[in-house]
Motif scaffolding. Structure first.
Motif, short mmCIF file in Angstrom:
data_model
loop_
_atom_site.label_atom_id
_atom_site.label_comp_id
_atom_site.label_asym_id
_atom_site.label_seq_id
_atom_site.Cartn_x
_atom_site.Cartn_y
_atom_site.Cartn_z
N ASP A 433 0.66 -1.32 0.03
CA ASP A 433 0.22 0.18 -0.10
C ASP A 433 0.65 1.24 0.05
N ALA A 436 2.47 4.26 -6.53
CA ALA A 436 2.96 3.36 -7.45
C ALA A 436 4.47 3.63 -7.87
N LEU A 439 6.89 1.99 -5.43
CA LEU A 439 6.79 0.50 -5.04
C LEU A 439 8.21 -0.35 -5.20
N GLY A 507 -16.60 -7.50 2.80
CA GLY A 507 -16.58 -6.20 3.15
C GLY A 507 -16.57 -5.40 4.29
N MET B 1 -3.04 6.40 7.09
CA MET B 1 -3.79 5.47 6.12
C MET B 1 -3.93 6.43 4.79
N THR B 2 -2.67 5.92 3.90
CA THR B 2 -3.01 6.69 2.58
C THR B 2 -3.30 5.71 1.67
N ARG B 3 -4.36 5.85 0.89
CA ARG B 3 -4.43 4.94 -0.15
C ARG B 3 -5.04 5.63 -1.52
N TRP B 91 -17.49 -6.20 -3.22
CA TRP B 91 -17.04 -7.38 -2.21
C TRP B 91 -16.44 -7.00 -1.14
N VAL B 92 -15.14 -6.59 -1.55
CA VAL B 92 -14.43 -6.00 -0.29
C VAL B 92 -13.93 -4.53 -0.93
N PRO B 93 -14.91 -3.66 -1.30
CA PRO B 93 -14.51 -2.47 -1.82
C PRO B 93 -13.20 -1.67 -1.27
N GLU B 94 -13.12 -1.72 0.13
CA GLU B 94 -12.07 -1.29 0.77
C GLU B 94 -10.82 -1.88 0.18
N LEU B 95 -10.47 -2.75 -0.51
CA LEU B 95 -9.17 -3.35 -0.87
C LEU B 95 -9.23 -3.24 -2.06
N LEU B 97 -11.36 -4.75 -4.15
CA LEU B 97 -11.85 -6.26 -4.74
C LEU B 97 -13.50 -6.23 -5.02
N ILE B 159 -8.23 -9.48 -9.06
CA ILE B 159 -8.30 -10.47 -7.91
C ILE B 159 -9.39 -11.31 -7.97
N ILE B 208 -1.64 -8.61 -7.96
CA ILE B 208 -1.57 -7.52 -6.85
C ILE B 208 -0.67 -6.49 -7.13
N ILE B 209 0.64 -6.80 -7.57
CA ILE B 209 1.42 -5.53 -8.00
C ILE B 209 0.86 -4.82 -9.13
N LYS B 212 -1.50 -2.40 -7.98
CA LYS B 212 -0.83 -1.22 -7.27
C LYS B 212 -0.03 -0.44 -8.08
N ILE B 213 0.59 -1.09 -9.10
CA ILE B 213 1.13 0.03 -10.19
C ILE B 213 0.12 0.96 -10.88
N TYR B 217 -7.60 -2.44 -9.20
CA TYR B 217 -7.48 -3.95 -9.86
C TYR B 217 -8.34 -3.91 -10.81
#
Lengths: 539, 999
Positions: A433, A436, A439, A507, B1-3, B91-95, B97, B159, B208-209, B212-213, B217
């Motif tokens: 996380d 990019a 990374l 989720g 938390m940076t995302r 499904w798991v929008p936080e991630l 996915l 994913i 996954i990489i 992230k790039i 996803y």
């Protein structure tokens, strides 16, 4: 004055304690009665935990007494306080859920293997819940002792030379660890002058360097005690033997026991040595990373090298511990939520697996495993064997057991689509996380090693479970079919069902974990809440 | 938390291409979920079919596949000319996915292939599977596989793609192992799962990489970020990881060897998984990522080298297979290699050819697998050496198989020819100047030649030549509907081969357009391109292949399975060996080296690590020890401690040799501690310590009796080896280190100025708010009463554990005999005729016993005294409980177990239960006054004689403590005491059984 609702917070400790006291004098012949009372008690605790988790999820403001319970009406840091937050509520739910399953399972046959099973079981639950709720270091020691003492009794439940031998090793190692715990706590008290965790967190940064070093020494010794409990290599050799020797319901509930060590490390590491700790911030991280990764490696190797399922499960416990320890140690904030998700998923899985193992192995010859592996290693099947191209039906019991086994294998190996996979995804995703562009540069060698180990340990689980599963369910279908009662398979199904539910509801679950992680990453807010809680009757 | 924000909000843009209203597109998008829901739901239902309903369940499975196919067909207008359909559930929008399904032209083409061939395979399996086969499991897995495969091609999230990817591996594992009573099936299944599963895990990290790039996803975002991926420093890593997934799945060299062993699966499974679906997932992925990952040097080399090797080796190996399915398996490997080579080139035209060949290969290979299944089914064998001349028995099947084989060989007017020509045309182009590019056309021609050879062998070996002599069954045509799928597929081969532009043309164009987008090249799908180099290459391959077959015919007719030389190098064997070596031998070796099951090393490690952990902050930080100042030593106190230290060391020294002496010395050390407490004005601690010391020593003494005897083996000092000496030295150093460390810690803490602690708070409020002047006791029952509650619970648990364990305990035989002293006394009785046996034992300690009996009420008084004064002066419930239990211990010691229990009602379990309940209830009592648990209330009461005494609510709590401590101690006492009652019984029983044995 306090509200009656406020006392909800202490009930998960008091209820099992009182029920255990009631169960003690009841005659052992009335085991079913004892079991029923115990089960009812655990069920109530489970429901209470769910309510507490609901309340915690809504934010600490909605908790009774804002989540701080002052025992004897003495405020922190002078008296003992229980602190409920998202993390402790989560652990309460996990514990009581697992306990519920194990207890139901035990009532089919295993509780007859010795005396006072249900009393000890309730005391174990009380000890676990206390350890998760308390906000005081010495009180934590007390509940650790309670939990450990009960676990000694439960491990020895059923007697027999194997269990007694494994049990005595377990007792010796854990008693030594308890002594270290006590030394560590005394040292911290001697240096910082407080036992309250939240208070310690606020005081650490302001301590003069010598005292701070003493606190660090105390914490390091304390850490060794917790790491014994968590099963870090090389302090974990007792674990696979002890867990494999325990009766199934006991081993099932023991799945959460190692997580107590992990819980305390997560709690103390982030609270006391969090961002607010000044020069001590991040103390001991390298130990956690190195130790955690070595534990994954050792656990993975052990998983591969296990002939019996019991030991395989024991080593899976180590893999799970190592994964969590290293995840905490790597110190990427983004990984914390994933780690918590992993904790829940792996605990439920291993618990279910321990319960399942005995059912599967019931119908089997003990020497079969050894023989099959030897055959695999030296000279395979007969090359000229006539192939039969008509299928063999799998008997119903075996089909259900096989399905459960498959689910366990998927969960342990972290294969999709179950929660084991999502947990690993969340961990790796959290690790990466970062923007990019960074990374390639920001990832340390430890980070890459961790990802590799995570994948390899999953692979090891896949190969080992595959080998053992094929041997059990495919290669020996004509063996006797185990007699399994509904009350034994239901807990397994329920625990695995919980994993499936966790996968479907990943989720919302991840949102809860993220909120928990955010809480943990703001230690001063936590301390403020604990230390400023009002006393009853002060207005 | 940076995302990165874009992870959370994947792009939802879609090109508005269609004239249909938004409403219909919405419906169409919802229909996408059918592809996942229906097969998996069908799979669940299929499990519950009765196993004798073979017809019904295959109709059911076929209907499900048909529904999916019809939906696919219906969705074509939406994807034609570049449209993309999306269906997304969080499904798991936080991630990042999401459950995103995405259908573009390429995914559509694959869906059509999967569902159409699915229908045919379901129909085929209806006739193929035997009556006794447990078909519900087969069809359930078949449908689950179809769902997983559709999931792979329709995933719009990386994913999710990984999820379905691994699902296909898992379900195919179960399908290959369907006949799990065959060792080949088990091994083949395991190998397939291990290899494809491992590749899948690697790919998972790679995906996954990539995510992230890209920052998302979602496939849309990924496909739009080709440059970002190719130019990223981690491109190499990603490429290797993703290719590991794709190449293992598509059985590319060096991972190709699992596919032939997967042939242990029932033939419908092979026809489905190993022609059209499972193995195509790998090349599907290569095509999917072609726009964003291909075109680099690394891609060209890795993919090209793997593809070329596979193409050549697969074709070569196929020639030498004696098993029909083995031949087809290697041919599949080779054709997949061909597709891989095309994709490695990085040219759009080659990509078109690859997609085209994917479709062509699926049709002719599925039909060939079905034909092989029919031959096997009707004649009873798949061994080419045993077969021959079957044309007379099954002319229609033979014709169909011949057409399909011709397509496989690349004979003109069949679909295989077209894509092969495109391949040859691309092979001779120069894409990059390097040796690999130079050899490609030659390798392509040779492989083409081999393809002709093995296709010819399939036809000629099976259908022509000498009629078979000893077949298990008499061959004949299969049932009409079993052949129907074959008819259909072969027809497709022909039609596509003759009029490609009118049949497959538009669909292919849609697929290609969705992959290549604006880079879509001009290409023509006509049969005749004039006289050019590819045609010459085809001609060379065709004639060379025929020639080669007739050259090798006689050799092949009798040869053993597998190509010469390479036969010895069996992939499966190597794999098994490597797996066993790595995952078993090495793992066990390592486990034994890295771990131990012995206790002593574990304890040593624990002490060592604790020492290291404690020392590390010291070594890392700049910590100075406080100056060691020795002043004002009281000689008496020093002497006391010298004794204490001597006792402790003596105890440790004797622990191994003389347990009793060790215990006595330990008592000495405890006593010194006790006096130290008095000396330093801590009477509470002193009283408690003294009482605890007494009780534990007595209890351990009782237990000592039952420990096994120590084996005496005096070893001469010179016999001790140097290793043992070194080990002992190490242990000594460790012990000194740990002890010294503890001393330093204690010294440091005790000599530094007191920090601002919470202690002053307690001192201030003990009397005012706690109602007692004995601060220690107020802390125990009030300030930290909760700790006390916990500790008594621990005591309770320990007592229960000891009790439960000892109930099951049966002493070792060597500890059953009477103690030495008793023997001497009994011998004395025997020697004197005026004495009965046992008199001496009874008389022994007669006077002390009388005193002990009389002490009972006195200890009771002492306990009451300790209990009541507790709140203000040293004492309290704990001390009182222990004191009271000493009274019981004395009774047991003086009178013996039976004597005591005849006279006293002892219910320690009840006492414990009541104690715990009283303590808890006292705490709960404060709830009724609106205070938290264990809030105490204090006041003084007065009794006539006793006078004023404190009556805090804490005293009730203390009563609970008293009751529990007493109960627990007595319970342990009883558990130990009853051993001596039980032991003779066990002894007697043993003696009795001995006697019976003699009789």
């Amino acid at each position: 004055m306090t509200d009656w609702l406020d006392h909800l917070l202490i009930l998960p400790i008091l209820l099992p304690l009182a029920v255990a006291a009631v169960l003690i004098p009841i005659n052992e012949r009335d085991r079913t009665l004892k079991g029923a009372i115990g089960f009812a008690s655990t069920l109530v605790v489970f429901i209470l935990s769910m309510i507490l988790m609901r309340l915690a999820a809504a934010g600490t403001g909605s908790l009774p007494g804002s989540g701080v319970y002052q025992l004897g009406n003495w405020p922190a840091p002078f008296g003992i306080v229980l602190v409920l937050d998202r993390l402790s509520a989560l652990m309460l739910c996990l514990t009581s859920g697992l306990a519920l399953a194990a207890q139901a399972y035990s009532m089919a046959r295993w509780h007859t293997a010795g005396h006072h099973f249900h009393s000890l079981f309730q005391l174990l639950v009380a000890g676990l819940n206390g350890a998760f709720l308390t906000g005081d270091l010495f009180n934590l020691f007390v509940f650790f002792e309670m939990m450990l003492a009960a676990s000694y009794g439960l491990l020895l439940h059923g007697s027999g030379p194997l269990r007694v031998k494994a049990g005595l090793h377990y007792i010796a190692v854990n008693l030594a660890a308890s002594a270290l715990f006590l030394i560590g706590v005394s040292l911290i008290y001697g240096a910082a002058g407080t036992l309250n965790m939240a208070d310690l967190a606020t005081k650490l940064a302001a301590l003069e360097p010598r005292s701070r070093t003493l606190v660090e020494m105390g914490s390091a010794i304390l850490g060794v005690a917790f790491l014994v409990k968590a099963g870090m290599w090389p302090l974990s050799f007792w674990l696979p033997t002890a867990y494999a020797a325990a009766t199934p319901p006991v081993a099932g509930v023991f799945a959460v026991l190692t997580k107590v060590g992990i819980y305390v490390i997560i709690r103390l590491h982030l609270l006391v040595f969090g961002t607010a700790a000044g020069a001590s911030s991040g103390f001991g991280q390298e130990w956690l990373v190195t130790g955690g990764m070595l534990t994954i490696a050792f656990g993975g190797i052990g998983v591969l090298a296990s002939q019996a399922m019991g030991r395989l499960a024991g080593y899976s416990v180590l893999v799970s511990s190592g994964t969590l320890l290293a995840a905490v140690g790597l110190g990427h904030d983004g990984m914390l939520a994933g780690a918590l998700f992993y904790l829940v998923s792996s605990t439920l899985t291993i618990g279910a697996f321990f319960l399942l193992i005995e059912l599967v192995e019931r119908g089997r010859d003990a020497g079969a495993d050894v023989l099959a592996v030897t055959m695999e290693a030296y000279g395979d099947f007969d090359e000229d064997e006539e192939e039969e191209e008509v299928g063999a039906a799998i008997p119903g019991t075996m089909a259900v057991l096989g399905l459960c086994f498959c689910l366990c294998a998927l969960l342990l190996a972290g294969l999709p689509p179950l929660s084991g996979f999502i947990a690993k995804f969340a961990l790796i995703s959290g690790l990466f996380d970062m923007p990019a562009a960074e990374l390639a540069t920001a990832m340390s060698a430890a980070d890459w090693t961790y990802v590799t180990l995570l994948i390899l340990s999953g692979l090891a689980a896949m190969i080992a479970m595959n080998r053992i599963g094929i041997r059990t369910f495919w290669a020996s279908i004509e063996g006797t079919i185990p007699r399994v009662v509904v009350i034994e398979i239901t807990p397994v199904v329920v625990l695995l069902g919980a994993c499936i539910f966790l996968s479907l509801q990943a989720g919302p679950a991840m949102r809860y974990m993220q909120a928990t992680a955010d809480d943990l990453l703001a230690p001063l807010t936590h301390s403020e809440r604990v230390l400023s809680a009002p006393r009853a009757g002060s207005q | 938390m940076t995302r990165p924000a874009s992870v959370l909000a994947g792009p939802k843009s879609r090109p508005p291409i269609h004239s249909q209203g938004d409403k219909t597109i919405e419906y169409a998008e919802k229909l996408l979920s059918v592809f996942i829901l229906v097969p998996f739901a069908g799979s669940l239902i299929a499990i519950f079919f009765p196993s004798d309903q073979r017809g019904a369940i295959s109709w059911f499975a076929g209907a499900i596949a048909l529904v999916c196919f019809l939906v696919t067909a219906g969705l074509y207008p939406y994807v034609a000319s570049g449209g993309v359909l999306h269906y997304r559930i969080d499904w798991v929008p936080e991630l990042g996915l999401n459950f995103t399904l995405r259908m573009d032209g390429f995914a559509w083409l694959f869906s059509a292939l999967i569902t159409a061939i699915g229908v045919l395979v379901a129909l085929y399996a209806r006739y193929y599977m035997a009556e006794e086969d447990p078909v519900p499991r087969f069809f359930a897995l078949f449908l689950a596989f179809m769902g997983s495969m559709l999931g792979v091609v329709l995933s719009g999230n990386l994913i999710l793609l990984a999820v379905f990817w691994e699902l296909t591996s898992i379900v195919s594992f179960l399908l290959i192992g369907y006949w799990h009573h065959n060792a080949h099936a088990r091994d083949g299944a395991r190998m397939a799962l291990t290899i494809t599963g491992t590749g899948g895990l690697a790919m998972f990290v790679g995906l996954i990489i990539i995510g992230k790039i890209v920052g998302s996803y979602e496939l849309d975002a990924v496909l739009a970020s080709g440059d970002a991926i190719r130019n990223h420093p981690l491109y190499g890593t990603v490429l290797v990881l993703v290719l590991l997934g794709a190449l293992t799945k598509s059985a590319q060299f060096p991972f190709h060897f699992w596919l032939p062993h997967a042939m242990a699966a029932p033939t419908p499974v092979s026809a489905y998984l190993h022609s059209a679906t499972m193995v195509k997932a790998g090349v599907f992925l290569l095509v999917r990522f072609w726009p964003v990952m291909a075109g680099t040097e690394a891609w060209f080399w890795i993919v090209g080298l793997a593809g070329l090797t596979t193409l050549l080796l697969g074709a070569y190996f196929a020639i030498f297979q004696q098993d029909l399915k083995g031949l087809l398996a290697y041919s599949t490997i080779s054709h997949l290699g061909l597709i891989t080579v095309l994709l490695s080139l990085g040219s759009p035209l080659a990509a078109v050819a690859a997609v085209f060949h994917i479709v062509n290969h699926a049709t002719f290979k599925a039909s060939l697998f079905m034909a092989a299944g029919i031959i096997d089914h009707e004649s009873g064998t798949r061994d080419i050496r045993r077969l021959g001349g079957l044309f007379h028995f099954m002319p229609i099947t033979a014709t169909l198989a011949m057409v399909a084989s011709a397509a496989m060989a690349g004979v003109p007017l069949l679909n295989g020819f077209l894509s092969k020509e495109m391949f040859f045309a691309e092979a001779i182009e120069t894409h990059l100047v390097n040796p690999l590019d130079t050899v490609t056309p030659y390798v392509a021609t040779i492989a083409g030649m081999f393809a002709v050879t093995y296709s010819l062998r399939f036809i000629h070996g099976v259908f022509f030549g000498r009629p078979p002599a000893d077949l298990p069954r008499k061959p004949h045509e299969p049932p009409r509907w079993m052949r129907a799928p074959l008819d259909f597929l072969v027809l497709a081969c022909l039609v596509v081969g003759i009029i490609p532009a009118q049949t497959i043309g538009p669909f292919l164009h849609t697929a290609v357009l969705s992959v290549l987008r604006e880079g879509t090249p001009d290409y023509s799908l006509s049969v005749w391109h004039g006289w050019n180099i590819p045609l010459i290459m085809s001609f060379v391959a065709l004639s060379g292949g025929i020639g080669l077959y007739f050259l090798m015919r006689s050799y092949l007719a009798t040869a053993v399975e597998g190509p010469p030389v390479f036969r010895l190098l069996q992939g499966q064997r190597i794999f098994e060996r490597v797996l066993v070596t790595l995952s078993w031998k090495w793992a066990r070796w390592l486990e034994q080296r890295l771990g131990t099951r012995r206790l002593q090393p574990q304890m040593r490690l624990l002490v060592f690590l604790a020492l290291a952990a404690g020392a590390s902050p010291l070594l890392l930080g700049n910590f100075e020890l406080p100056p060691l100042v020795i002043r004002g030593i009281d000689p008496a106190f020093a002497l006391l401690w010298a004794i204490g230290i001597a006792c402790a060391i003596g105890s440790a020294y004797q622990a191994k040799f003389h347990r009793l002496a060790s215990l006595v010395l330990l008592g000495g050390a405890g006593l010194v501690t006790c006096i130290t407490f008095v000396w330093l004005s801590a009477p509470d601690l002193a009283v408690t310590q003294l009482l605890v010391e007494i009780v534990t020593t007595v209890l351990i003494l009782l237990g000592l009796r039952w420990l096994p005897k120590r084996i005496e083996e005096p070893v001469a000092a010179e016999d001790i080896s140097i290793r043992v000496r070194l080990r002992r030295l190490r242990d000594l150093l460790l012990a000194i280190g740990a002890g010294g460390g503890m001393m330093l810690i204690a010294y440091t803490v005790m000599t530094r100025p007191l920090p601002e602690t919470i202690a002053s708070y307690f001192l201030e409020r003990a009397y005012r708010e706690g109602g007692g002047t004995n601060v220690v006791n107020v802390i125990l029952v009030d300030f930290r009463g909760f700790d006390t509650l916990g500790e008594i619970a621990v005591l309770c648990i320990v007592a229960l554990t000891v009790f439960a364990l000892l109930l099951r305990f049966r002493p070792q035989s060597d500890s059953l005999e009477a103690p030495e002293q008793q023997k001497v006394q009994n011998a004395f009785d025997d020697d004197h005729p005026d004495r009965a046996a046992g008199d001496s034992v009874a008389e022994y300690l007669f006077i002390p016993a009388v005193i002990m009996r009389w002490m009972f009420p006195v200890t009771g008084m002492l306990a009451a005294f300790l209990f009541l004064r507790g709140h203000d002066l040293p004492g309290g419930g704990f001390a009182a409980g222990i004191a009271m239990s000493i009274g019981f211990i004395l009774q047991y010691m003086s009178g013996g177990t039976r004597w005591v229990e005849e006279r006293l009602r002892i219910h320690p379990l009840r006492w414990m239960s009541i104690g715990l309940l009283v303590a808890t209830a006292t705490g709960v009592g404060s709830w009724f006054f609106g205070y938290p648990f264990l809030t105490s209330h204090a006041q003084y009461a007065s009794l006539p004689v006793v006078g004023k005494f404190p009556l805090a609510s804490a005293i009730l709590f203390d009563l609970g403590v008293f009751s529990l401590v007493l109960g627990a101690t007595v319970l342990i006492l009883i558990a130990l005491a009853h051993q001596s009652v039980r032991a003779p019984r066990a002894h007697a029983k043993a003696a009795r059984s001995d006697k019976e044995a003699v009789r």
